[in-house]
Design a protein around this motif. Structure first.
Motif, PDB file in Angstrom:
ATOM      1  N   ASP A   1       0.869  -1.183   0.000  1.00 12.63           N
ATOM      2  CA  ASP A   1       0.000   0.000   0.000  1.00 12.63           C
ATOM      3  C   ASP A   1       0.902   1.227   0.000  1.00 12.63           C
ATOM      4  OD1 ASP A   1      -1.859   1.979   0.278  1.00 12.63           O
ATOM      5  OD2 ASP A   1      -2.634   1.346   2.214  1.00 12.63           O
ATOM      6  N   GLY A   2       1.413   1.566  -1.196  1.00 15.42           N
ATOM      7  CA  GLY A   2       2.382   2.648  -1.282  1.00 15.42           C
ATOM      8  C   GLY A   2       3.705   2.251  -0.672  1.00 15.42           C
ATOM      9  N   GLY A   3       4.050   0.988  -0.717  1.00 18.34           N
ATOM     10  CA  GLY A   3       5.234   0.423  -0.073  1.00 18.34           C
ATOM     11  C   GLY A   3       4.822  -0.808   0.714  1.00 18.34           C
ATOM     12  N   LYS A   4       5.810  -1.596   1.134  1.00 17.72           N
ATOM     13  CA  LYS A   4       5.544  -2.809   1.894  1.00 17.72           C
ATOM     14  C   LYS A   4       5.277  -2.448   3.358  1.00 17.72           C
ATOM     15  CE  LYS A   4       6.078  -6.181  -1.141  1.00 17.72           C
ATOM     16  NZ  LYS A   4       5.028  -7.194  -1.405  1.00 17.72           N
ATOM     17  N   LEU A   5       4.035  -2.588   3.778  1.00 16.03           N
ATOM     18  CA  LEU A   5       3.652  -2.256   5.146  1.00 16.03           C
ATOM     19  C   LEU A   5       3.393  -3.526   5.941  1.00 16.03           C
ATOM     20  CD1 LEU A   5       1.119   0.645   4.434  1.00 16.03           C
ATOM     21  CD2 LEU A   5       3.616   0.708   4.493  1.00 16.03           C
ATOM     22  N   ARG A   6       3.825  -3.526   7.209  1.00 15.88           N
ATOM     23  CA  ARG A   6       3.635  -4.709   8.059  1.00 15.88           C
ATOM     24  C   ARG A   6       2.660  -4.387   9.185  1.00 15.88           C
ATOM     25  NH1 ARG A   6       5.253  -7.246  12.719  1.00 15.88           N
ATOM     26  NH2 ARG A   6       6.403  -5.419  13.466  1.00 15.88           N
ATOM     27  N   PRO A   7       1.456  -4.952   9.133  1.00 17.88           N
ATOM     28  CA  PRO A   7       0.510  -4.748  10.240  1.00 17.88           C
ATOM     29  C   PRO A   7       1.068  -5.342  11.534  1.00 17.88           C
ATOM     30  CG  PRO A   7      -0.586  -5.697   8.313  1.00 17.88           C
ATOM     31  CD  PRO A   7       0.880  -5.804   8.067  1.00 17.88           C
ATOM     32  N   LEU A   8       0.975  -4.607  12.611  1.00 11.63           N
ATOM     33  CA  LEU A   8       1.471  -5.100  13.890  1.00 11.63           C
ATOM     34  C   LEU A   8       0.497  -6.113  14.472  1.00 11.63           C
ATOM     35  CD1 LEU A   8       2.813  -1.861  15.629  1.00 11.63           C
ATOM     36  CD2 LEU A   8       3.912  -3.327  13.931  1.00 11.63           C
ATOM     37  N   LEU A   9       1.044  -7.169  15.074  1.00 11.67           N
ATOM     38  CA  LEU A   9       0.229  -8.174  15.740  1.00 11.67           C
ATOM     39  C   LEU A   9      -0.396  -7.575  16.998  1.00 11.67           C
ATOM     40  CD1 LEU A   9       2.724 -11.177  15.462  1.00 11.67           C
ATOM     41  CD2 LEU A   9       0.812 -10.641  13.932  1.00 11.67           C
ATOM     42  N   SER A  10      -1.400  -8.243  17.526  1.00 12.73           N
ATOM     43  CA  SER A  10      -2.110  -7.727  18.701  1.00 12.73           C
ATOM     44  C   SER A  10      -1.168  -7.513  19.880  1.00 12.73           C
ATOM     45  CB  SER A  10      -3.231  -8.692  19.108  1.00 12.73           C
ATOM     46  OG  SER A  10      -4.190  -8.784  18.084  1.00 12.73           O
ATOM     47  N   GLU A  11      -0.285  -8.497  20.133  1.00 11.50           N
ATOM     48  CA  GLU A  11       0.630  -8.356  21.257  1.00 11.50           C
ATOM     49  C   GLU A  11       1.645  -7.236  21.012  1.00 11.50           C
ATOM     50  OE1 GLU A  11       1.945 -12.132  18.948  1.00 11.50           O
ATOM     51  OE2 GLU A  11       0.086 -11.080  19.494  1.00 11.50           O
ATOM     52  N   GLU A  12       1.994  -7.021  19.742  1.00 12.15           N
ATOM     53  CA  GLU A  12       2.905  -5.923  19.418  1.00 12.15           C
ATOM     54  C   GLU A  12       2.225  -4.573  19.632  1.00 12.15           C
ATOM     55  OE1 GLU A  12       5.835  -7.765  15.979  1.00 12.15           O
ATOM     56  OE2 GLU A  12       3.845  -7.044  15.383  1.00 12.15           O
ATOM     57  N   GLN A  13       0.955  -4.483  19.303  1.00 13.85           N
ATOM     58  CA  GLN A  13       0.221  -3.237  19.521  1.00 13.85           C
ATOM     59  C   GLN A  13       0.122  -2.921  21.016  1.00 13.85           C
ATOM     60  OE1 GLN A  13      -3.452  -2.781  17.081  1.00 13.85           O
ATOM     61  NE2 GLN A  13      -2.812  -4.671  16.064  1.00 13.85           N
TER      62      GLN A  13
END
Length: 325
Positions: free
Chosen positions: A69-81
């Motif tokens: 999405d306009g570059g490689k984006l990594r959604p953070l996992l729940s525990e990371e959030q």
């Protein structure tokens, strides 16, 4: 390969060598490399290149946890959030904490978050009649959008607006505005440094300065302080609980998208909700093409099915190993 080409260029152009290839060794071409000059403006540098390259075959990674999405984006996992929010609270920097919350709760990009104006949050929440608040962004508003996309809305929930209102009207921020050029004008930036400078200078402001023939600073601020804070303070703090953790501010946009899909479609990805979720998420994230939005829904379904398949097979394989012992 560039070293090999350099050697042959030397042999061909050095007349003392007398080296003349029987066939042209390559096809020369020019490519443009985009960069930002010392005044903060985008420029293109033309360089010579050839059609020769070492092609490395790309392999698809089934566990690739990024979204394009306009570059490689990594959604953070729940525990990371959870760890990220805990780290922000522990660090106690309200400016950067609210910047992160804006991205997590609205999906806004860095340039949009950092070019918000304090006047948009001057009105008490009790005087606003409709929630969530829809804030117009784009050219002419003073709030930057990617590729200058016009007439898009940032959807801000009531609780987040209340936090931003308290922040914007605080004595600390009032004193920072007094140090800046725009003072208490409603079009002054929401986020200002201790010296009253913006974290990110909007395109409208840069163009206004250029039109007035003012002397530009060596480099306009474009979020460098935020990125340094993430690198030097936030990531080391989160790594105390999650070793190896890393992220970019832009990853929070992808996190917002995946969070929204999970809680609107459900873990099983109900097909009857797909088209509704697709269109709503496209509007929330300002996607020009629905195919970009599809990547968020497909990511959610792909990762869910992949994890389920692996867990099921692991149980089967574990039972097989235990029965053979």
């Amino acid at each position: 390969m560039s070293a090999v080409i350099g050697m042959y260029r030397f042999l061909i152009h050095d007349m003392k060598m007398g080296f003349v290839p029987k066939n042209p060794p390559w096809v020369d071409k020019e490519i443009g490399l985009r960069y930002r000059d010392d005044k903060g403006f985008s420029q293109v540098h033309i360089v010579a290149s050839t059609d020769i390259a070492i092609h490395v075959p790309k392999r698809d990674d089934p566990w690739d946890a990024t979204i394009d999405d306009g570059g490689k984006l990594r959604p953070l996992l729940s525990e990371e959030q959870r760890a990220l929010v805990a780290a922000l609270k522990k660090l106690g920097n309200r400016d950067h904490e609210l910047m992160h919350y804006l991205a997590l709760f609205t999906g806004a990009r860095e340039q949009t978050v950092l070019t918000l104006r304090w006047g948009h949050f001057q009105t008490p929440p009790s005087s606003i009649t409709q929630w969530p608040l829809k804030l117009l962004c784009g050219p002419g508003t003073g709030i930057d959008t990617k590729n200058d996309v016009p007439n898009v809305y940032l959807v801000i929930p009531e609780f987040l607006y209340e936090w931003l209102h308290q922040y914007a009207c605080s004595e600390r921020l009032r004193s920072r505005r007094d140090k800046s050029k725009l003072g208490q004008h409603p079009m002054n930036y929401l986020f200002l440094s201790n010296q009253g400078g913006p974290y990110y200078e909007s395109k409208d402001d840069r163009n206004a300065m250029r039109g007035a023939d003012e002397v530009l600073r060596r480099s306009s601020p474009t979020g460098q302080n935020l990125r340094s804070f993430i690198k030097d303070r936030v990531i080391p703090e989160v790594r105390k609980t999650i070793p190896g953790f890393k992220y970019r501010f832009h990853d929070l946009r992808a996190t917002f998208g995946v969070n929204w899909v999970v809680h609107s479609v459900g873990k099983e990805g109900a097909k009857q909700k797909y088209m509704w979720a697709r269109e709503q998420l496209r509007r929330l994230m300002w996607h020009k093409h629905p195919t970009t939005t599809d990547r968020y829904l497909e990511y959610h379904e792909h990762m869910h099915q992949l994890e389920k398949a692996k867990a099921d097979w692991d149980r089967v394989l574990q039972a097989l190993v235990q029965s053979a012992t």
